[in-house]
Write a protein that holds these residues in place. Sequence first.
Motif, short mmCIF file in Angstrom:
data_model
loop_
_atom_site.label_atom_id
_atom_site.label_comp_id
_atom_site.label_asym_id
_atom_site.label_seq_id
_atom_site.Cartn_x
_atom_site.Cartn_y
_atom_site.Cartn_z
N TYR A 13 0.84 -1.20 0.00
CA TYR A 13 0.00 0.00 0.00
C TYR A 13 0.87 1.25 0.00
O TYR A 13 0.60 2.20 -0.74
N SER A 28 2.25 1.89 -3.43
CA SER A 28 1.30 1.81 -4.53
C SER A 28 1.24 3.16 -5.26
O SER A 28 1.30 4.22 -4.65
N LYS A 29 1.10 3.11 -6.57
CA LYS A 29 1.02 4.34 -7.37
C LYS A 29 -0.26 5.11 -7.08
O LYS A 29 -0.35 6.31 -7.37
N SER A 30 -1.25 4.43 -6.52
CA SER A 30 -2.52 5.10 -6.22
C SER A 30 -2.48 5.88 -4.91
O SER A 30 -3.39 6.64 -4.60
N VAL A 31 -1.41 5.69 -4.13
CA VAL A 31 -1.29 6.38 -2.83
C VAL A 31 -0.57 7.70 -3.04
O VAL A 31 0.50 7.76 -3.65
N ASN A 32 -1.15 8.77 -2.52
CA ASN A 32 -0.56 10.09 -2.67
C ASN A 32 0.46 10.33 -1.55
O ASN A 32 0.19 10.97 -0.55
#
Length: 231
Positions: free
Chosen positions: A204, A207-211
Amino acid sequence: MRFRLPGDERWISAKSILIPAGTRVSLENQGGVMSACYLDATKPDFQVLKRRMVSMAEGVYYNLADESRLTSGLTQLRDEAPGFAEAQLRIEALIHDCTHTSTVSTDPRIIYVIDRLRDTASMNISVSSLASEVGLSESSLIRLFSLHVGTPLRRHRLWFRLIEFVTLMLSGVPVASAIKRAGFTDASHLSRCYSRFFGVNLSYAFSKSVNARYIIDSRRAAQKKPPCQVS
């Protein structure tokens, strides 16, 4: 946010919390923004902040005096996103600017051992060898380290291995190589340690989706970059 201590059903609301090393607490940030700062064990940061906390429950301190200044400084740090050196200076200023000269100091033998752990994190240098380097018995070093740092020596070495892994990853080193070079047995070992220390899963966190934005020492990162391949 609010926090709760093990074995206590009561939740305590606070905007700032100072948690001693090795202490387990449950945190609930209620959807708000939270900033976590890990204090350098070779510096008196914890003792300095401890004296500025208004409340205490079972060894956990909360409600920092002049809390608004800390909140403002951390928010500005997030928004401006300076480089590593500047970020370090700002954090030090937030901790120490409102405090006069501290009388708290760390035993120089412990500072030496911490520096050795940082520089050799991936190596399994024995505790007895480290103790010999500072003129102590193994049991004496273990007790002194716990007294000054608050966590076992081997656990502190594990902390430096995690920092080493993150630095290697952000320097462009492939995952498998970064795991090995940081001193972890395998990906599962790394994942377990990461979640225990940081409270989130490794997958997590990266992850590229986590800012998320990581700021590391550019000089150390440059030393760890993989060599260029020439074909």
